[in-house]
Design an enzyme around this catalytic site. Structure first.
Site, PDB file in Angstrom:
ATOM      1  N   ALA A 118       0.859  -1.183   0.000  1.00 27.13           N
ATOM      2  CA  ALA A 118       0.000   0.000   0.000  1.00 27.13           C
ATOM      3  C   ALA A 118       0.891   1.227   0.000  1.00 27.13           C
ATOM      4  CB  ALA A 118      -0.896   0.007   1.234  1.00 27.13           C
ATOM      5  N   LYS A 119       0.300   2.340  -0.460  1.00 30.47           N
ATOM      6  CA  LYS A 119       1.088   3.562  -0.531  1.00 30.47           C
ATOM      7  C   LYS A 119       1.520   4.021   0.866  1.00 30.47           C
ATOM      8  CE  LYS A 119      -0.185   5.141  -5.096  1.00 30.47           C
ATOM      9  NZ  LYS A 119      -0.933   6.016  -5.994  1.00 30.47           N
TER      10      LYS A 119
END
Ligand code: GLU
Ligand code: ZN
Length: 336
Positions: free
Chosen positions: A261-262
């Site tokens: 995930a970012k």
């Protein structure tokens, strides 16, 4: 669709694209997918378009657009058209192309391919029958599908969204990496959103309109977008636009199986850059993870072009281990 004089009457050359969303720094999964997209086009002598997909205003982060370009250039990727260098299909930022999407919506309305839907998310969830867990959401039950496009004018102040009428039957394509894929968009999601009343065009509409208008004929992206592909193929067909070839790259996951995930800071390209990682080591390690070299050979993307081989890309998720990450960081650096 804008007629592009440069591209009329020519044998279509390969045109690929990189389409980052400026919603946070790019991570290793993006790096691998963008590298593969770049190699896929360049290995065919193709062109690359860079397009910024910033329509989801609630997720766009200040500065992320600039960082994405810095991240990609740091990796050694380049492009022939993009927001920083211009080109025949400008603008290359989706939020600057809204009137174009409106013209596409008008065509879909004229064909009665879309209709105004006034259901709330809660309505749809209540009405959904036996949703499949692998779907992104419950299948839309068709509550508003008897409406015509012109009925939108009689809704007054009621908020609504435009939905595409999905025909029955499966949609199949030959995926560059996954082989033959067949999905039934009527069972997985049903009639899908192409625009929201006040928010504007959806990802599905904008991405198809832009890829078609920009002459993109090879779409390489993450496998999280596989469920979108049959919907996008329906839009290409309905609008009479030539379909691109699709290739979906298996996701990057952590050892416990979570998608990157970012928010995973240590996996961000900006973090690696600041830790002194040599981008040639990173690119060589990514090429190795694709099964395209026996050992890690530090390389630029350009030097790696001849290694591209879609047939040998593993079809399983790519597991990013701590050891793999540590192997990127130069000795003597703390790596955090
Ligand atoms: N902008 C999308 C993303 O970053 C990619 C869309 C696409 O490649 O079709 O997830
Ligand atoms: Zn509805």
């Amino acid at each position: 669709m804008t007629d592009n004089p440069d591209r009329i009457g020519r044998t279509p050359a390969m045109i690929g694209r990189l389409a980052p969303s400026p919603t946070g720094g790019l991570h290793l999964g993006h790096a691998r997918t963008f590298l593969i997209a770049w190699l896929a086009a360049r290995s065919q002598g193709g062109r690359i378009i860079l397009r910024i997909e910033d329509l989801d205003a609630s997720r766009v982060r200040a500065g992320a657009r600039r960082t994405a370009l810095v991240d990609l250039r740091w990796l050694g990727l380049d492009w022939d058209e993009g927001p920083d260098i211009g080109g025949p299909s400008a603008p290359y930022v989706q939020s600057e192309r809204l009137s174009f999407y409106d013209s596409v919506l008008d065509r879909l309305k004229a064909m009665e391919s879309i209709y105004p839907c006034t259901c709330t998310r809660a309505d749809i969830e209540r009405a959904a029958s036996a949703p499949h867990p692998e779907d992104e959401g419950p299948t839309y039950p068709g509550t508003c599908s008897q409406r015509l496009a012109a009925d939108a004018e009689r809704l007054g102040d009621r908020p609504f969204a435009w939905r595409f009428r999905v025909p029955a039957g499966p949609i199949a394509w030959d995926d560059l990496f996954l082989g033959r894929v067949e999905l039934d968009p009527r069972r997985a999601g049903g009639d899908f959103l192409v625009a929201r009343h006040t928010i504007g065009p959806s990802y599905q509409l904008a991405v198809v309109a832009d890829d078609a208008a920009m002459g993109v004929n090879q779409v390489i992206r993450g496998a999280d977008l596989v469920p979108s592909t049959p919907r996008q193929l329906l839009l290409y067909r309905r609008l009479g636009w030539p379909e691109p070839a699709f290739g979906h790259v298996p996701m990057a996951v952590t050892p416990d199986g979570r998608r990157l995930a970012k928010r995973d800071g240590s996996l961000k390209l900006a973090t690696l850059r600041e830790a002194g990682v040599d981008p040639r080591v990173l690119v060589g390690s990514l090429i190795h993870s694709c099964g395209w070299s026996e050992s890690v050979v530090p390389t630029t993307p350009r030097e790696g072009i001849t290694r591209f081989d879609p047939a040998s890309l593993p079809a399983t998720p790519w597991v990013v281990t701590r050891e793999w990450l540590d192997s990127l960081v130069p000795a003597g650096s703390s790596g955090s």
